[in-house]
Design a protein around this motif. Structure first.
Motif, short mmCIF file in Angstrom:
data_model
loop_
_atom_site.label_atom_id
_atom_site.label_comp_id
_atom_site.label_asym_id
_atom_site.label_seq_id
_atom_site.Cartn_x
_atom_site.Cartn_y
_atom_site.Cartn_z
N ASP A 20 0.87 -1.18 0.00
CA ASP A 20 0.00 0.00 0.00
C ASP A 20 0.90 1.23 0.00
OD1 ASP A 20 -2.61 1.42 0.46
OD2 ASP A 20 -1.54 2.03 2.28
N ARG A 97 -4.34 -0.61 9.01
CA ARG A 97 -5.62 -0.79 8.30
C ARG A 97 -5.37 -1.38 6.91
NH1 ARG A 97 -7.66 3.71 11.31
NH2 ARG A 97 -6.81 5.15 9.79
N ALA A 98 -4.33 -0.91 6.23
CA ALA A 98 -4.01 -1.46 4.90
C ALA A 98 -3.68 -2.95 5.03
CB ALA A 98 -2.83 -0.71 4.29
N GLY A 100 -4.87 -4.89 7.35
CA GLY A 100 -6.17 -5.52 7.62
C GLY A 100 -6.92 -5.79 6.33
N ARG A 101 -6.86 -4.86 5.38
CA ARG A 101 -7.54 -5.06 4.09
C ARG A 101 -6.90 -6.21 3.32
NH1 ARG A 101 -7.60 0.59 4.39
NH2 ARG A 101 -5.83 0.88 2.99
N ALA A 102 -5.59 -6.32 3.41
CA ALA A 102 -4.90 -7.44 2.73
C ALA A 102 -5.35 -8.77 3.32
CB ALA A 102 -3.39 -7.27 2.85
N ASP A 104 -8.18 -9.27 4.81
CA ASP A 104 -9.59 -9.45 4.43
C ASP A 104 -9.72 -10.03 3.03
OD1 ASP A 104 -12.24 -9.02 5.61
OD2 ASP A 104 -12.57 -7.84 3.77
N GLY A 105 -8.81 -9.63 2.15
CA GLY A 105 -8.84 -10.12 0.78
C GLY A 105 -8.65 -11.63 0.69
N GLU A 129 -10.93 -3.34 9.58
CA GLU A 129 -11.00 -3.66 8.15
C GLU A 129 -11.37 -5.11 7.86
OE1 GLU A 129 -10.68 -1.46 5.79
OE2 GLU A 129 -9.89 0.24 6.93
N THR A 130 -11.26 -5.96 8.88
CA THR A 130 -11.51 -7.39 8.63
C THR A 130 -11.94 -8.10 9.91
OG1 THR A 130 -10.54 -9.48 7.85
CG2 THR A 130 -9.04 -7.96 8.97
#
Ligand code: NAD
Length: 354
Positions: A20, A97-98, A100-102, A104-105, A129-130
């Protein structure tokens, strides 16, 4: 940088590189094996010298999680994540947070927990985020910092090793060298001190050393000397690779039992320890207290007393390994048992007696 031909690549199911630009996140998430359940393991934030070092670490650590989780009888597979950077200077809410998004993916194939460089507060930021995050603070309904449970398991493991090697688990007259006074190391020192052990300690962090001197009357030595000071037990509680072709000949201890992951630099180092008559408590067996705690949180009904019972049972698992190994390589015996259990899970019908 090779991946599929990497010496530490062990048929890992997936390795994800996450980036990110806005937050500076550079991370690698390795899912090793999901036979027993979703891959779960800590997130380590560390200032790696380069990407190759980070990849090696995450491949080894994620495989270790598979063995650790199956050995502890948890319905979790093995995974691990590393974030490249110094946690003291490069960590930010945006970066967490970035990450967390990874996570979540990956849709729940990997569940993130705490490791070096992470705190329950950091896990709470990722969790914005996840849902695939464990080890949040108790106020947020999580199980909190797993380190005290890891320290409990290591303490009980040290007693089991002493019992096996000497016939007594009374630590009152023992001299124990502890390498690393972090979340686990300090908690372990407290238990060892309460049990009457004399402590010798090393760390890179002066305030932690001062704390250990005041609280436990510990003797402080330089980090490069800690394994040579002459102790009944050497407890590595810092980073991996401390047991190697250089350090093992210089080791002055009857037992090695500590929390660090990947203590053996290579598989041959287990045999090197056995050849010197040093009893080694395999790292992923003795340090499973934290993941046992995390698994209880994921199970939905967190019961601290039940977790402690399970963590104390690490001593029984270690005793079985010590007995099975005789004078031989305890690490190899642990690997064999863990891989047999994994194979039985892969072929459930074969494992059921006719
Ligand atoms: P931490 O970051 O809180 O503590 C590590 C400590 O080691 C720090 O105080 C650091 O200054 C010190 N250190 C680093 N290099 C050193 C060196 N060369 N010599 C002496 N000290 C050194 O980490 P932690 O959570 O206490 O974990 C310690 C080890 O246990 C790690 O290998 C971790 O992967 C493993 N582990 C931790 C848990 C847990 O619940 N925290 C669970 C399983 C395994």
């Amino acid at each position: 940088m090779e991946l599929f031909d990497h010496p530490e690549h062990d048929g890992h199911e997936a390795v994800t590189f996450a980036c990110d630009r806005a937050s500076g996140l550079r991370a690698i998430i390795a899912v090793h094996d999901r036979t027993a359940g979703p891959a779960c393991g800590g997130v380590r934030m560390w200032a790696y010298a380069n990407e190759a070092e980070a990849l090696t670490d995450v491949l080894r650590l994620s495989r270790g999680m598979t063995l650790k989780n199956v050995m502890a009888g948890l319905a979790l597979g093995g995974g691990k994540a590393v974030i490249l950077g110094d946690a003291r200077t490069a960590k930010s809410p945006g970066l967490l947070r970035a990450f967390g998004r990874a996570v979540d993916g990956l849709g729940g194939r990997y569940i993130a927990a705490e490791d070096v460089g992470m705190s329950p507060a950091d896990m709470a930021v990722m969790a914005e985020e996840t849902p695939h995050v464990a080890g949040r603070g108790e106020a947020e309904g999580g199980s909190g910092d797993p380190s005290p449970l890891t320290a409990l398991g290591v303490f009980e493991g040290i007693r089991a090793a002493a019992r096996h090697a000497t016939g007594s688990d009374d630590l009152a007259d023992c001299r124990i060298a502890v390498q690393g006074l972090g979340h686990v190391g300090l908690g372990l020192c407290e238990r060892l001190h309460d049990a009457g052990a004399a402590l010798v300690v090393a760390d890179l962090d002066r305030p932690r050393l001062a704390q250990a001197q005041v609280r436990f009357q510990a003797m402080v030595v330089a980090p490069h000397r800690i394994h040579t000071v002459g102790a009944d037990i050497f407890a590595p509680c810092a980073l991996g690779g401390v047991l190697n072709a250089d350090s093992i000949p210089a080791l002055d201890a009857r037992i090695v039992a500590g929390s660090a992951n990947n203590q053996l630099a290579t598989a041959e180092d287990g045999a090197r320890l056995a050849d010197r008559g040093i009893l080694y408590a395999p790292d992923y067996v003795i340090n499973a207290g934290g993941i046992i705690n995390v698994a209880a949180e994921l199970g939905g009904r967190y019961d601290r007393a039940a977790v402690e019972v399970k963590v104390r049972a690490i001593a029984d698992t270690l005793t079985e390994i010590f007995q099975a190994a005789g004078d031989g390589d305890t690490a190899a015996v642990a690997d064999r048992i863990a891989l047999q259990r994994l194979a039985a899970l892969r072929r459930p019908m074969d494992a059921v007696p006719a």
